[in-house]
Write an enzyme that holds these catalytic residues in place. Structure first.
Site, mmCIF file in Angstrom:
data_model
loop_
_atom_site.group_PDB
_atom_site.id
_atom_site.type_symbol
_atom_site.label_atom_id
_atom_site.label_comp_id
_atom_site.label_asym_id
_atom_site.label_seq_id
_atom_site.Cartn_x
_atom_site.Cartn_y
_atom_site.Cartn_z
ATOM 1 N N ILE A 143 97.970 76.336 57.737
ATOM 2 C CA ILE A 143 99.259 76.965 57.404
ATOM 3 C C ILE A 143 99.800 77.711 58.618
ATOM 4 C CG2 ILE A 143 98.851 77.193 54.907
ATOM 5 C CD1 ILE A 143 98.344 80.270 55.537
ATOM 6 N N ASP A 144 98.891 78.123 59.534
ATOM 7 C CA ASP A 144 99.303 78.969 60.665
ATOM 8 C C ASP A 144 100.172 78.231 61.693
ATOM 9 O OD1 ASP A 144 97.606 80.771 59.433
ATOM 10 O OD2 ASP A 144 95.919 80.308 60.755
ATOM 11 N N HIS A 289 96.688 84.876 50.420
ATOM 12 C CA HIS A 289 96.268 83.490 50.160
ATOM 13 C C HIS A 289 97.228 82.715 49.268
ATOM 14 C CE1 HIS A 289 92.616 85.321 51.726
ATOM 15 N NE2 HIS A 289 92.249 84.112 52.075
HETATM 16 O O1 F6P Z 1 93.864 80.034 59.137
HETATM 17 C C1 F6P Z 1 94.385 80.141 57.868
HETATM 18 C C2 F6P Z 1 94.263 81.544 57.350
HETATM 19 O O2 F6P Z 1 94.839 81.587 56.056
HETATM 20 C C3 F6P Z 1 94.879 82.625 58.246
HETATM 21 O O3 F6P Z 1 96.277 82.686 58.151
HETATM 22 C C4 F6P Z 1 94.176 83.838 57.753
HETATM 23 O O4 F6P Z 1 94.116 84.815 58.769
HETATM 24 C C5 F6P Z 1 92.783 83.334 57.435
HETATM 25 O O5 F6P Z 1 92.914 81.930 57.247
HETATM 26 C C6 F6P Z 1 92.169 83.941 56.206
HETATM 27 O O6 F6P Z 1 90.878 83.488 56.101
HETATM 28 P P1 F6P Z 1 89.984 83.660 54.795
HETATM 29 O O7 F6P Z 1 90.364 82.553 53.849
HETATM 30 O O8 F6P Z 1 88.587 83.543 55.294
HETATM 31 O O9 F6P Z 1 90.301 84.999 54.208
#
Ligand code: F6P
Length: 365
Positions: A143-144, A289
């Site tokens: 998504i980033d 999320h």
């Molecule tokens: O890389 C995708 C992402 O959703 C980032 O935007 C966010 O910083 C990270 O993953 C969150 O990770 P996790 O699912 O481990 O909380």
């Protein structure tokens, strides 16, 4: 039918999930079977599944109906790497490179080549596997949208659409109460989601990691806005944004994860400080999320389709250690190294950034 020596492909999805992964899986399965007569197996939970020697057959029947579904039917992991597996010996935690076991498992399963759907971390593992002789082609997702070598990654536009929808809703409540509404969005150390969502969701301020912000400038801008044009404001903050001379806000450190730092919390900080500086009622919301969930929107489905087709073609043509990439409306092949552990950030001359500036959106600089 294919003249290639490839009989069986394994596909895995690694790193944080996103909408469009299932569309990519479906596209790979359809192309492999219908166009080339190649068998496909899925690996559960990313590289973790490979280490555990897990494979599941994928066919036209058992992938029917997954195309529009969010997440990944295979499961994923953003904490496991076969190159550094935590083991406790004599009460002490150490890390072992068990990548050779993965290669052994692939051989035993008679997998000829792999398609790995992942972001920079997963593609770094794929590239390291390729250097050990595994035939790999990567598909970019996150998504980033911060993967080097491609203009867009699967999942990005759905995250933007979700954020824009949320911003539309926040406009009305912010307007009713004449408040400042601060919205924190994911994106790690890149501001793509924040910039695109801010543009599409008509934000007044966008704070991104690529531009260190000065909150007194933001407050002065918002006060001026309040007195001259509108009585409420929408401030979008990327989770990786930081003040000039300051640091990012960390929400969690995960020791065993290849990427240890999880960002989060900057929205609350900015809202608190802006309320003080402007004297105006301010609220913060973190979408978190939510941005990773739900069905993929149209562009992600099409991108996933094209990436899937191109990845299978690359495998059949023997173009390994590569990644499919979206460039100038074309899907091209780039060396896998281009995306392996490497990120792409917003440049000062980005047309998207310039468009936002021309619209009078403030970046805190
Ligand atoms: O890389 C995708 C992402 O959703 C980032 O935007 C966010 O910083 C990270 O993953 C969150 O990770 P996790 O699912 O481990 O909380």
């Amino acid at each position: 039918m294919s003249k290639s020596t490839i009989r069986k492909i394994a596909i895995l999805t690694g790193g944080g999930d996103c909408p469009g992964l299932n569309a990519a899986i479906r596209s790979v399965v359809q192309t492999a079977i219908l166009e080339y007569g190649i068998q496909v197996v899925g690996v559960p939970d990313g590289f973790k599944g490979l280490l555990e020697n897990k494979f599941v057959p994928l066919d036209l029947m058992n992938t029917t109906g997954i195309f529009a579904k969010g997440g990944t039917i295979l499961g994923s992991s953003n904490v496991d790497t076969p190159f550094s597996v935590p083991v406790v010996k004599g009460g002490e935690k150490t890390y072992e490179d068990r990548s050779d076991e993965v290669i052994e498992h692939l051989k035993r399963e008679r997998v000829d080549a792999m398609i790995v759907v992942g972001g920079d971390g997963t593609q770094a593992m794929s590239h390291a596997m390729a250097q050990k002789g595994v035939k790999v082609v990567g598909i970019p997702k996150t998504i980033d949208n911060d993967l080097n070598g491609t203009e867009f990654t699967i999942g990005f536009f759905t995250a933007v659409a979700t954020a824009v929808d949320a911003l539309d809703k926040l406009h009305t409540t912010a307007e009713s109460h004449h408040r400042i509404m601060v919205v924190e969005l994911m994106g790690r150390n890149a501001g793509w989601i924040a910039l695109f969502a801010g543009l599409g969701g008509d934000a007044d301020v966008i704070l991104i990691p690529e531009i260190d912000y000065q909150l007194d400038k933001v407050a002065a801008f918002l006060n001026d806005l309040h007195h001259t044009r509108k009585r409420y404001s929408i401030v979008v903050v990327a989770e990786g944004a930081k003040p000039l001379g300051g640091d990012v806000t960390v929400s969690k450190v995960i020791e065993d994860s290849p990427e240890k730092i999880r960002l989060g919390g900057i929205g609350q900080r900015v809202a608190h400080d802006l309320e003080k500086l402007t004297g105006r009622e301010t609220r913060a919301i973190t979408l978190g999320h939510l941005l990773r969930g739900g069905p993929p929107e149209g562009f992600d489905r099409i991108l996933a389709s094209r990436f899937g087709v191109a990845a299978v073609k690359a495998v059949v043509e023997g173009k390994y250690d590569t990644m499919v990439a979206y460039r100038n409306d074309n899907v091209e092949l780039v060396p896998l190294e281009t995306g392996a552990g490497k990120n792409r950030f917003i440049s000062t001359d980005s047309p998207f950034l310039l468009a936002a500036r021309k619209r009078g959106i403030n970046f805190g600089d």
